[in-house]
Motif scaffolding. Sequence first.
Motif, short mmCIF file in Angstrom:
data_model
loop_
_atom_site.label_atom_id
_atom_site.label_comp_id
_atom_site.label_asym_id
_atom_site.label_seq_id
_atom_site.Cartn_x
_atom_site.Cartn_y
_atom_site.Cartn_z
N SER A 25 24.62 -99.25 -81.02
CA SER A 25 23.18 -99.80 -80.86
C SER A 25 22.62 -99.12 -79.51
O SER A 25 23.21 -98.39 -78.80
N LEU A 26 21.35 -98.87 -79.72
CA LEU A 26 20.65 -98.12 -78.95
C LEU A 26 19.22 -98.84 -78.47
O LEU A 26 18.66 -99.60 -79.24
N ASN A 27 18.85 -98.58 -77.16
CA ASN A 27 17.37 -99.04 -76.87
C ASN A 27 16.31 -98.15 -77.64
O ASN A 27 16.78 -96.95 -77.91
N LEU A 28 15.09 -98.77 -77.75
CA LEU A 28 14.10 -98.03 -78.13
C LEU A 28 13.60 -96.81 -77.66
O LEU A 28 13.45 -95.76 -78.54
N ASN A 29 13.83 -96.40 -76.35
CA ASN A 29 13.62 -94.88 -75.61
C ASN A 29 14.82 -94.10 -76.28
O ASN A 29 14.32 -92.78 -76.52
N ALA A 30 16.01 -94.58 -76.33
CA ALA A 30 17.03 -93.60 -76.77
C ALA A 30 17.07 -93.13 -78.19
O ALA A 30 17.29 -92.28 -78.71
N VAL A 31 16.65 -94.12 -79.03
CA VAL A 31 16.22 -93.70 -80.42
C VAL A 31 14.95 -92.73 -80.49
O VAL A 31 15.20 -91.86 -81.16
N ALA A 32 14.11 -93.17 -80.01
CA ALA A 32 12.78 -92.23 -79.67
C ALA A 32 13.04 -90.75 -79.30
O ALA A 32 12.49 -89.70 -79.96
N SER A 38 5.89 -89.04 -82.05
CA SER A 38 5.61 -90.06 -80.54
C SER A 38 6.33 -91.14 -80.86
O SER A 38 6.74 -91.66 -81.74
N ARG A 39 6.42 -91.86 -79.55
CA ARG A 39 7.13 -93.23 -79.52
C ARG A 39 6.53 -94.36 -80.27
O ARG A 39 7.14 -95.12 -81.11
N PRO A 40 5.23 -94.53 -80.49
CA PRO A 40 4.38 -95.38 -81.23
C PRO A 40 4.98 -94.98 -82.79
O PRO A 40 5.10 -96.16 -83.45
N ALA A 41 4.96 -94.02 -83.44
CA ALA A 41 5.49 -93.60 -84.68
C ALA A 41 6.92 -94.05 -84.75
O ALA A 41 7.14 -94.90 -85.66
N ILE A 42 7.81 -94.05 -83.78
CA ILE A 42 9.17 -94.51 -83.87
C ILE A 42 9.21 -95.97 -83.99
O ILE A 42 9.85 -96.57 -84.74
N SER A 43 8.37 -96.26 -82.94
CA SER A 43 8.33 -97.85 -83.09
C SER A 43 7.81 -98.43 -84.41
O SER A 43 8.15 -99.63 -84.79
N LYS A 44 6.94 -97.70 -84.98
CA LYS A 44 6.55 -98.19 -86.54
C LYS A 44 7.41 -98.19 -87.31
O LYS A 44 7.73 -99.01 -88.34
N HIS A 45 8.35 -97.19 -87.42
CA HIS A 45 9.65 -96.96 -88.28
C HIS A 45 10.61 -98.19 -87.80
O HIS A 45 11.22 -98.87 -88.86
N ILE A 46 10.74 -98.62 -86.54
CA ILE A 46 11.84 -99.55 -86.41
C ILE A 46 11.04 -100.70 -86.92
O ILE A 46 11.98 -101.70 -87.20
N LYS A 47 10.09 -101.21 -86.72
CA LYS A 47 9.12 -102.12 -87.09
C LYS A 47 9.48 -102.45 -88.52
O LYS A 47 9.96 -103.52 -88.96
N ILE A 48 9.42 -101.44 -89.35
CA ILE A 48 9.57 -101.53 -90.76
C ILE A 48 11.20 -101.72 -91.16
O ILE A 48 11.63 -102.65 -91.94
N LEU A 49 11.85 -101.24 -90.26
CA LEU A 49 13.48 -101.41 -90.52
C LEU A 49 13.68 -102.78 -90.18
O LEU A 49 14.55 -103.41 -90.96
#
Length: 117
Positions: A25-32, A38-49
């Motif tokens: 498990s990773l925190n959002l920043n570690a994933v990004a 961009s972090r918002p783009a990664i956040s969107k991917h994580i939201k979809i997942l």
Amino acid sequence: MRRDVFQAIADPTRREIIGLIARRSLNLNAVADNFDVSRPAISKHIKILTQCGLLTIRQQGRDRYCEANFKKLNEVSDWVEQYRSFWNNKLDALGDFLDKENAENNIMSTQNKHHEK
């Protein structure tokens, strides 16, 4: 919008995120930090997942951690398996047909050699 696991794995970035989270498990920043977007783009991917049920988000203090939930991947496995069985059956039938044709050709070839003598 209703999302399914096939939409989640259709995108290479999301597949890469799944690979990262599968290990731990990773925190959002570690994933990004693993991507050049961009972090918002990664956040969107994580939201979809998350919407697809492949990730869950766990709050720990101020951090939000992504954790894998791969039970939904069984849908993909089941879908692929039906085609694996289909093609295995077709290829087995083709192999049987070719074996039969080869055997018949060998018999005819042997008969022709005997007639030539």
